[in-house]
Enzyme design. Structure first.
Site, PDB file in Angstrom:
ATOM      1  N   PRO A 261      32.212  20.827  21.869  1.00  0.00           N
ATOM      2  CA  PRO A 261      31.970  21.525  23.140  1.00  0.00           C
ATOM      3  C   PRO A 261      32.914  22.702  23.371  1.00  0.00           C
ATOM      4  CG  PRO A 261      33.125  19.469  23.531  1.00  0.00           C
ATOM      5  CD  PRO A 261      32.771  19.470  22.083  1.00  0.00           C
ATOM      6  N   LEU A 262      34.026  22.710  22.620  1.00  0.00           N
ATOM      7  CA  LEU A 262      34.962  23.844  22.742  1.00  0.00           C
ATOM      8  C   LEU A 262      34.797  24.804  21.562  1.00  0.00           C
ATOM      9  CD1 LEU A 262      38.125  21.869  23.949  1.00  0.00           C
ATOM     10  CD2 LEU A 262      36.621  23.329  25.320  1.00  0.00           C
TER      11      LEU A 262
ATOM     12  N   TYR B  45      36.008  10.072   9.005  1.00  0.00           N
ATOM     13  CA  TYR B  45      37.150  10.833   9.518  1.00  0.00           C
ATOM     14  C   TYR B  45      38.378  10.191   8.874  1.00  0.00           C
ATOM     15  CZ  TYR B  45      33.792  12.568  12.991  1.00  0.00           C
ATOM     16  OH  TYR B  45      32.699  13.138  13.615  1.00  0.00           O
TER      17      TYR B  45
ATOM     18  N   SER C 273      23.133  11.546  15.222  1.00  0.00           N
ATOM     19  CA  SER C 273      23.888  12.789  15.306  1.00  0.00           C
ATOM     20  C   SER C 273      23.167  13.782  14.403  1.00  0.00           C
ATOM     21  CB  SER C 273      25.332  12.565  14.849  1.00  0.00           C
ATOM     22  OG  SER C 273      26.051  13.758  15.006  1.00  0.00           O
TER      23      SER C 273
ATOM     24  N   SER D 178      35.026  24.277  18.407  1.00  0.00           N
ATOM     25  CA  SER D 178      36.159  24.025  17.500  1.00  0.00           C
ATOM     26  C   SER D 178      37.479  24.552  18.073  1.00  0.00           C
ATOM     27  CB  SER D 178      35.917  24.663  16.118  1.00  0.00           C
ATOM     28  OG  SER D 178      34.684  24.257  15.592  1.00  0.00           O
TER      29      SER D 178
HETATM   30  N1  NAP Z   1      28.290  15.646  12.576  1.00  0.00           N
HETATM   31  C1  NAP Z   1      28.913  15.072  13.568  1.00  0.00           C
HETATM   32  O1  NAP Z   1      28.473  14.051  14.041  1.00  0.00           O
HETATM   33  C2  NAP Z   1      30.141  15.701  14.143  1.00  0.00           C
HETATM   34  C3  NAP Z   1      30.579  16.949  13.674  1.00  0.00           C
HETATM   35  C4  NAP Z   1      31.682  17.536  14.303  1.00  0.00           C
HETATM   36  C5  NAP Z   1      32.311  16.892  15.339  1.00  0.00           C
HETATM   37  N2  NAP Z   1      31.901  15.665  15.773  1.00  0.00           N
HETATM   38  C6  NAP Z   1      32.575  14.960  16.880  1.00  0.00           C
HETATM   39  O2  NAP Z   1      32.726  15.849  17.970  1.00  0.00           O
HETATM   40  C7  NAP Z   1      34.118  15.906  18.349  1.00  0.00           C
HETATM   41  C8  NAP Z   1      34.402  17.265  18.939  1.00  0.00           C
HETATM   42  O3  NAP Z   1      34.145  18.325  18.034  1.00  0.00           O
HETATM   43  P1  NAP Z   1      35.340  19.123  17.317  1.00  0.00           P
HETATM   44  O4  NAP Z   1      36.580  18.332  17.437  1.00  0.00           O
HETATM   45  O5  NAP Z   1      34.837  19.514  15.980  1.00  0.00           O
HETATM   46  O6  NAP Z   1      35.437  20.473  18.177  1.00  0.00           O
HETATM   47  P2  NAP Z   1      35.892  20.786  19.684  1.00  0.00           P
HETATM   48  O7  NAP Z   1      35.907  19.564  20.481  1.00  0.00           O
HETATM   49  O8  NAP Z   1      35.053  21.930  20.116  1.00  0.00           O
HETATM   50  O9  NAP Z   1      37.373  21.362  19.472  1.00  0.00           O
HETATM   51  C9  NAP Z   1      38.453  20.497  19.291  1.00  0.00           C
HETATM   52  C10 NAP Z   1      39.763  21.284  19.205  1.00  0.00           C
HETATM   53  O10 NAP Z   1      39.932  22.079  20.377  1.00  0.00           O
HETATM   54  C11 NAP Z   1      41.315  22.131  20.713  1.00  0.00           C
HETATM   55  N3  NAP Z   1      41.411  21.617  22.091  1.00  0.00           N
HETATM   56  C12 NAP Z   1      40.943  20.428  22.587  1.00  0.00           C
HETATM   57  N4  NAP Z   1      41.185  20.341  23.916  1.00  0.00           N
HETATM   58  C13 NAP Z   1      41.808  21.472  24.277  1.00  0.00           C
HETATM   59  C14 NAP Z   1      42.304  21.972  25.502  1.00  0.00           C
HETATM   60  N5  NAP Z   1      42.199  21.279  26.643  1.00  0.00           N
HETATM   61  N6  NAP Z   1      42.900  23.193  25.512  1.00  0.00           N
HETATM   62  C15 NAP Z   1      43.017  23.915  24.371  1.00  0.00           C
HETATM   63  N7  NAP Z   1      42.556  23.504  23.172  1.00  0.00           N
HETATM   64  C16 NAP Z   1      41.955  22.293  23.130  1.00  0.00           C
HETATM   65  C17 NAP Z   1      42.060  21.257  19.708  1.00  0.00           C
HETATM   66  O11 NAP Z   1      42.532  22.034  18.591  1.00  0.00           O
HETATM   67  P3  NAP Z   1      43.787  23.020  18.611  1.00  0.00           P
HETATM   68  O12 NAP Z   1      44.706  22.554  19.708  1.00  0.00           O
HETATM   69  O13 NAP Z   1      44.383  22.945  17.264  1.00  0.00           O
HETATM   70  O14 NAP Z   1      43.182  24.377  18.873  1.00  0.00           O
HETATM   71  C18 NAP Z   1      40.979  20.366  19.166  1.00  0.00           C
HETATM   72  O15 NAP Z   1      41.248  19.928  17.862  1.00  0.00           O
HETATM   73  C19 NAP Z   1      34.864  15.563  17.059  1.00  0.00           C
HETATM   74  O16 NAP Z   1      36.202  15.148  17.269  1.00  0.00           O
HETATM   75  C20 NAP Z   1      33.975  14.460  16.518  1.00  0.00           C
HETATM   76  O17 NAP Z   1      34.259  13.249  17.195  1.00  0.00           O
HETATM   77  C21 NAP Z   1      30.796  15.074  15.189  1.00  0.00           C
END
Ligand code: NAP
Length: 322
Positions: free
Chosen positions: A222-223, A71, A170, A225
């Site tokens: 969980p959201l 990251y 993962s 993206s």
């Molecule tokens: N291969 C892997 O191991 C892998 C791959 C992907 C992710 N991950 C891990 O999983 C974590 C979570 O996945 P992700 O970040 O891809 O997707 P996510 O958690 O589904 O979505 C994150 C995005 O949702 C929005 N958000 C967060 N909380 C919110 C709220 N309360 N209300 C409204 N919008 C909200 C934000 O973007 P906006 O405000 O811009 O909309 C944030 O950047 C990552 O940070 C990473 O640590 C691991």
């Protein structure tokens, strides 16, 4: 008539805790995903912002952080390390990952050779300003490198040396039962997988295998993206520096239409959809914690509040005696 707004007391919003699989680790059901700190979500982060986000998470009782080597080039880890240097390290469960070299935004190469992974571990420890990682996760690599016993032998030595408390996997594909079913054999205690209201694939094979092995499950994305937050409507677009700009537009449109329908038919009127979506994941008996990516303190607060929708009746619920 003037109505006083009664401030919500923090303790009413405290998260709940669960045991991460068969480990001795007590993790908050809501964690903080920190891919965002690496700068691929259309925003870069200063140390002070990260300090505020993680400080707020701590106030909310959150103790679980998910980061990775790629990251940014250990950048997310460095920002977390900057925060940890002025907090109590032992209060946090820090999960990071191995297997990639970051070159520039959206460009990485896979490197899973044991020698290189040990170098990656040292770089992660240095960036995080710590001498141990709580959960060290195989970062979405292919089966061919996963099946290299020399990798797990090398990592086991690091567990014995105290640099790693527990290993995790993962999985890159939600169908990857090959790696999931081998978890206990290679010494891993937790699986990280994409799981959310739009993506239920893990329910069929991966979750049953995790339950059978008593593995912890971290639900990533969980959201969906951010699409499941309910704030984006069909037709939404994202700036070029935001990873969502790279998502297939037709697939995004389909998701946003599905989200509209879920919002209308499943989310109670007046409820914040992000809060609902996180609690939805956490109600599954296999899921230990969700790790939503957070960009600011308000998102931390909203995400932590999902805990109030949960009962204490979960197989991994942390019991006071534990
Ligand atoms: N291969 C892997 O191991 C892998 C791959 C992907 C992710 N991950 C891990 O999983 C974590 C979570 O996945 P992700 O970040 O891809 O997707 P996510 O958690 O589904 O979505 C994150 C995005 O949702 C929005 N958000 C967060 N909380 C919110 C709220 N309360 N209300 C409204 N919008 C909200 C934000 O973007 P906006 O405000 O811009 O909309 C944030 O950047 C990552 O940070 C990473 O640590 C691991």
């Amino acid at each position: 008539m003037i109505v006083d707004i009664i401030p919500i007391r923090r303790e009413e919003w405290q998260v709940k805790y669960r045991r991460l699989g068969k480990t001795d680790m007590k993790v908050s059901v809501i964690g903080v995903g920190t891919w965002q700190f690496g700068g691929e979500w259309g925003k870069s982060f200063a140390q002070e912002e990260v300090n505020r986000i993680l400080g707020r998470a701590k106030e909310q009782g959150i103790n679980l952080l998910d980061t990775a080597e790629c990251y940014g080039d250990h950048l997310s880890e460095e920002l977390i390390g900057g925060y940890l240097a002025q907090d109590r390290r032992e209060d946090w469960i820090v999960a990071t990952k191995f297997g990639h070299h970051f070159h520039e935004k959206f460009s990485r190469t896979d490197v899973f050779t044991p020698d290189d992974v040990l170098k990656q571990l040292e770089a992660s420890l240095k960036a995080l300003r710590t001498d141990y990682v709580d959960l060290y996760q195989f970062h979405s690599g292919p089966d061919a490198v996963f099946d290299n016993d020399a990798l797990w032998t090398a990592l086991d030595k690091q567990v014995q040396a105290g640099k790693i408390r527990h290993l995790g996997i993962s999985i890159g594909s939600n169908k990857n039962i090959h790696q999931t079913s081998a978890a206990s054999r290679i010494g891993a205690s937790a699986i990280q997988v994409v799981y959310n209201r739009l993506e239920r694939e893990p329910e069929s094979e991966v979750f049953p295998s995790c339950q059978e092995q008593d593995l912890g499950v971290l639900a990533r994305v969980p959201l969906a993206s951010g699409y499941l937050s309910g704030k984006y409507k069909p037709g939404a677009t994202f700036g070029a520096g935001d990873v969502r700009h790279r998502h297939d537009p037709a697939a995004v449109e389909r998701k946003l239409k599905e989200v509209e329908s879920i919002q209308a038919n499943e989310v109670p009127t007046g409820m914040d959809m992000a809060k609902w979506a996180l609690a939805w994941c956490l109600k599954h008996n296999a899921v230990t914690a969700v790790i939503p990516g957070c960009k600011n303190e308000e998102q931390v607060d909203a995400n932590a509040a999902a805990a109030e929708l949960l009962s204490d009746n979960h197989p991994q619920a942390w019991k006071p005696a534990e």
